[in-house]
Scaffold this motif. Sequence first.
Motif, PDB file in Angstrom:
ATOM      1  N   LEU A   1       5.172  10.745 -16.218  1.00 29.06           N
ATOM      2  CA  LEU A   1       6.269  10.713 -17.188  1.00 29.06           C
ATOM      3  C   LEU A   1       5.755  10.924 -18.615  1.00 29.06           C
ATOM      4  O   LEU A   1       6.385  11.605 -19.416  1.00 29.06           O
ATOM      5  N   ASP A   2       4.562  10.356 -18.924  1.00 28.63           N
ATOM      6  CA  ASP A   2       4.063  10.496 -20.291  1.00 28.63           C
ATOM      7  C   ASP A   2       3.546  11.897 -20.615  1.00 28.63           C
ATOM      8  O   ASP A   2       3.121  12.173 -21.725  1.00 28.63           O
ATOM      9  N   CYS A   3       3.595  12.795 -19.618  1.00 23.45           N
ATOM     10  CA  CYS A   3       3.244  14.197 -19.882  1.00 23.45           C
ATOM     11  C   CYS A   3       4.452  14.988 -20.396  1.00 23.45           C
ATOM     12  O   CYS A   3       4.304  16.125 -20.850  1.00 23.45           O
ATOM     13  N   CYS A   4       5.651  14.391 -20.293  1.00 23.79           N
ATOM     14  CA  CYS A   4       6.836  15.117 -20.780  1.00 23.79           C
ATOM     15  C   CYS A   4       7.784  14.230 -21.608  1.00 23.79           C
ATOM     16  O   CYS A   4       8.836  14.692 -22.038  1.00 23.79           O
ATOM     17  N   PHE A   5       7.378  12.971 -21.850  1.00 19.71           N
ATOM     18  CA  PHE A   5       8.257  12.063 -22.600  1.00 19.71           C
ATOM     19  C   PHE A   5       7.460  10.855 -23.075  1.00 19.71           C
ATOM     20  O   PHE A   5       6.560  10.384 -22.374  1.00 19.71           O
ATOM     21  N   GLN A   6       7.796  10.376 -24.275  1.00 19.18           N
ATOM     22  CA  GLN A   6       7.259   9.086 -24.717  1.00 19.18           C
ATOM     23  C   GLN A   6       8.048   8.556 -25.909  1.00 19.18           C
ATOM     24  O   GLN A   6       8.304   9.300 -26.857  1.00 19.18           O
ATOM     25  N   PRO A   7       8.433   7.277 -25.881  1.00 24.83           N
ATOM     26  CA  PRO A   7       9.049   6.661 -27.070  1.00 24.83           C
ATOM     27  C   PRO A   7       7.997   6.493 -28.165  1.00 24.83           C
ATOM     28  O   PRO A   7       6.833   6.199 -27.883  1.00 24.83           O
ATOM     29  N   ILE A   8       8.427   6.678 -29.416  1.00 23.76           N
ATOM     30  CA  ILE A   8       7.542   6.426 -30.558  1.00 23.76           C
ATOM     31  C   ILE A   8       8.365   5.781 -31.678  1.00 23.76           C
ATOM     32  O   ILE A   8       9.594   5.836 -31.657  1.00 23.76           O
ATOM     33  N   GLY A   9       7.659   5.175 -32.638  1.00 23.83           N
ATOM     34  CA  GLY A   9       8.364   4.512 -33.739  1.00 23.83           C
ATOM     35  C   GLY A   9       9.270   3.399 -33.232  1.00 23.83           C
ATOM     36  O   GLY A   9       9.028   2.803 -32.187  1.00 23.83           O
ATOM     37  N   LYS A  10      10.350   3.148 -33.975  1.00 21.05           N
ATOM     38  CA  LYS A  10      11.288   2.092 -33.557  1.00 21.05           C
ATOM     39  C   LYS A  10      12.382   2.632 -32.647  1.00 21.05           C
ATOM     40  O   LYS A  10      12.907   1.930 -31.803  1.00 21.05           O
ATOM     41  N   ASP A  11      12.745   3.907 -32.830  1.00 19.01           N
ATOM     42  CA  ASP A  11      13.927   4.410 -32.111  1.00 19.01           C
ATOM     43  C   ASP A  11      13.827   5.902 -31.796  1.00 19.01           C
ATOM     44  O   ASP A  11      14.827   6.573 -31.623  1.00 19.01           O
ATOM     45  N   LYS A  12      12.596   6.432 -31.733  1.00 20.31           N
ATOM     46  CA  LYS A  12      12.422   7.874 -31.557  1.00 20.31           C
ATOM     47  C   LYS A  12      11.700   8.196 -30.255  1.00 20.31           C
ATOM     48  O   LYS A  12      11.195   7.303 -29.588  1.00 20.31           O
ATOM     49  N   ALA A  13      11.674   9.489 -29.906  1.00 21.77           N
ATOM     50  CA  ALA A  13      11.001   9.891 -28.664  1.00 21.77           C
ATOM     51  C   ALA A  13      10.555  11.351 -28.746  1.00 21.77           C
ATOM     52  O   ALA A  13      11.154  12.162 -29.452  1.00 21.77           O
ATOM     53  N   ILE A  14       9.494  11.648 -28.006  1.00 18.98           N
ATOM     54  CA  ILE A  14       9.037  13.027 -27.789  1.00 18.98           C
ATOM     55  C   ILE A  14       9.484  13.398 -26.380  1.00 18.98           C
ATOM     56  O   ILE A  14       9.358  12.580 -25.458  1.00 18.98           O
ATOM     57  N   ILE A  15       9.967  14.625 -26.187  1.00 14.99           N
ATOM     58  CA  ILE A  15      10.499  14.974 -24.858  1.00 14.99           C
ATOM     59  C   ILE A  15      10.348  16.468 -24.581  1.00 14.99           C
ATOM     60  O   ILE A  15      10.363  17.289 -25.505  1.00 14.99           O
ATOM     61  N   HIS A  16      10.158  16.810 -23.302  1.00 12.29           N
ATOM     62  CA  HIS A  16      10.137  18.212 -22.870  1.00 12.29           C
ATOM     63  C   HIS A  16      11.135  18.390 -21.730  1.00 12.29           C
ATOM     64  O   HIS A  16      10.960  17.836 -20.649  1.00 12.29           O
TER      65      HIS A  16
ATOM     66  N   GLU B   1       0.802  -1.231   0.000  1.00 12.41           N
ATOM     67  CA  GLU B   1       0.000   0.000   0.000  1.00 12.41           C
ATOM     68  C   GLU B   1       0.835   1.281   0.000  1.00 12.41           C
ATOM     69  O   GLU B   1       0.453   2.298  -0.579  1.00 12.41           O
ATOM     70  N   HIS B   2       2.003   1.258   0.657  1.00 12.87           N
ATOM     71  CA  HIS B   2       2.807   2.486   0.742  1.00 12.87           C
ATOM     72  C   HIS B   2       3.579   2.777  -0.546  1.00 12.87           C
ATOM     73  O   HIS B   2       4.217   3.814  -0.675  1.00 12.87           O
ATOM     74  N   CYS B   3       3.495   1.857  -1.516  1.00 15.92           N
ATOM     75  CA  CYS B   3       4.119   2.093  -2.826  1.00 15.92           C
ATOM     76  C   CYS B   3       3.109   2.788  -3.732  1.00 15.92           C
ATOM     77  O   CYS B   3       2.226   2.147  -4.308  1.00 15.92           O
ATOM     78  N   HIS B   4       3.217   4.103  -3.842  1.00 15.33           N
ATOM     79  CA  HIS B   4       2.295   4.843  -4.721  1.00 15.33           C
ATOM     80  C   HIS B   4       2.812   4.749  -6.152  1.00 15.33           C
ATOM     81  O   HIS B   4       3.976   5.040  -6.409  1.00 15.33           O
ATOM     82  N   ILE B   5       1.931   4.363  -7.062  1.00 17.69           N
ATOM     83  CA  ILE B   5       2.366   4.261  -8.468  1.00 17.69           C
ATOM     84  C   ILE B   5       1.160   4.365  -9.381  1.00 17.69           C
ATOM     85  O   ILE B   5       0.074   3.900  -9.043  1.00 17.69           O
ATOM     86  N   GLU B   6       1.321   5.033 -10.535  1.00 13.87           N
ATOM     87  CA  GLU B   6       0.268   5.110 -11.539  1.00 13.87           C
ATOM     88  C   GLU B   6       0.860   4.790 -12.906  1.00 13.87           C
ATOM     89  O   GLU B   6       2.030   5.088 -13.175  1.00 13.87           O
ATOM     90  N   GLY B   7       0.034   4.198 -13.772  1.00 18.16           N
ATOM     91  CA  GLY B   7       0.513   3.712 -15.061  1.00 18.16           C
ATOM     92  C   GLY B   7       1.094   4.779 -15.975  1.00 18.16           C
ATOM     93  O   GLY B   7       1.917   4.476 -16.837  1.00 18.16           O
ATOM     94  N   GLY B   8       0.675   6.027 -15.807  1.00 16.31           N
ATOM     95  CA  GLY B   8       1.219   7.101 -16.632  1.00 16.31           C
ATOM     96  C   GLY B   8       2.696   7.345 -16.398  1.00 16.31           C
ATOM     97  O   GLY B   8       3.381   7.963 -17.225  1.00 16.31           O
ATOM     98  N   ASP B   9       3.199   6.845 -15.269  1.00 18.69           N
ATOM     99  CA  ASP B   9       4.614   7.013 -14.930  1.00 18.69           C
ATOM    100  C   ASP B   9       5.479   5.827 -15.353  1.00 18.69           C
ATOM    101  O   ASP B   9       6.688   5.851 -15.146  1.00 18.69           O
ATOM    102  N   VAL B  10       4.865   4.786 -15.920  1.00 13.36           N
ATOM    103  CA  VAL B  10       5.606   3.534 -16.156  1.00 13.36           C
ATOM    104  C   VAL B  10       5.651   3.192 -17.650  1.00 13.36           C
ATOM    105  O   VAL B  10       4.609   3.090 -18.300  1.00 13.36           O
ATOM    106  N   MET B  11       6.866   3.016 -18.171  1.00 13.55           N
ATOM    107  CA  MET B  11       7.038   2.707 -19.595  1.00 13.55           C
ATOM    108  C   MET B  11       8.028   1.569 -19.795  1.00 13.55           C
ATOM    109  O   MET B  11       9.238   1.774 -19.670  1.00 13.55           O
ATOM    110  N   PRO B  12       7.562   0.366 -20.115  1.00 13.31           N
ATOM    111  CA  PRO B  12       8.487  -0.706 -20.485  1.00 13.31           C
ATOM    112  C   PRO B  12       9.159  -0.342 -21.801  1.00 13.31           C
ATOM    113  O   PRO B  12       8.501   0.168 -22.720  1.00 13.31           O
ATOM    114  N   HIS B  13      10.467  -0.591 -21.884  1.00 10.74           N
ATOM    115  CA  HIS B  13      11.191  -0.266 -23.119  1.00 10.74           C
ATOM    116  C   HIS B  13      12.323  -1.276 -23.292  1.00 10.74           C
ATOM    117  O   HIS B  13      13.472  -1.019 -22.926  1.00 10.74           O
ATOM    118  N   GLY B  14      11.965  -2.461 -23.803  1.00  6.00           N
ATOM    119  CA  GLY B  14      12.980  -3.508 -23.986  1.00  6.00           C
ATOM    120  C   GLY B  14      13.583  -3.926 -22.653  1.00  6.00           C
ATOM    121  O   GLY B  14      12.868  -4.370 -21.748  1.00  6.00           O
TER     122      GLY B  14
END
Length: 304
Positions: free
Chosen positions: A199-214, A129-142
């Motif tokens: 995390l997905d509000c300021c970064f996200q991988p796209i395509g095969k090897d690209k990313a959007i970032i702020h 319970e003390h582990c706060h986590i939401e899916g928007g913060d989690v990105m599997p990447h290989g």
Amino acid sequence: MLKLNIQDETSRLKAVVLGTAKSSGDQPKLEDAYDPKSKLHIKNGTYPKNEDMVKEMEAVAEIFKKYDIDVYRPEMIENYNQIFSRDIGFVIEDKFVKANILPDRDQEIEAINYVLEKIDQDKIIELPEHCHIEGGDVMPHGDYIFVGTYRGKDYSDYITARTNPVAVKALQDEFPNKKVKSFNLRKDNEDPKNNALHLDCCFQPIGKDKAIIHRNGFLEEEEYQWLVDYFGADNVFEITKDEMYDMTSNVFSIAPDVVISDAYFTRLNDWLRSHDITVEEVNYREIAKQEGLLRCSTLPLIRN
């Protein structure tokens, strides 16, 4: 039975949970809003209407149908916001991790129990319970799991801080074969242009090897720089503060060469097309008013 499989953010999507806006309830009181962008629209009298958000989400459902994707929708809870299904859980490899989200939202997971029942129960993980986590913060990447967090001692002062360092550690313990890489995000309860809710509000991988970032979404320059170096500067689409506010990094990949994006993101969409990525455009301007967009309203279950 559903055989879960998520290794990254962009492989071909086969099954997904798409949130619902059918009974999101009345506009919340200002003091009950979860994020600074919703607060702003409550103050300005521009908070989104249910019927407009339903229309926006159904357009996404139509695109999923076009690409032959199995779509699950949450069972409807009267007067309850169930748009952002990404927050309630996430899949890594063949495991479903239940998120520990804001207490006011804890019924949301119950609305997808019929989906969870189709999953091998040994593959469902509940963190302490003390582990706060939401899916928007989690990105599997290989080999990696990228995780947004907030490491400040004043964590509890921020309703916008959704994933704590203890959860990052717990995730590493659950997936010892992965490298869990966390990023300290900028939080602000009042100013949406200075707040990276997830995390997905300021970064996200796209395509095969690209990313959007702020850049400004990251509190530590070297962590931002690590991502730029990892993807390569030529493969990174940098967004401005205003573009982050508009949720430009929160698109959603159906495949390495197909992305669902908001038609409003003309600069990004042109860039994607210039890299041979098909852009399926929708209008998500009303949903964006709650500081969430396409990635936030989807919970991928299977990618091949």
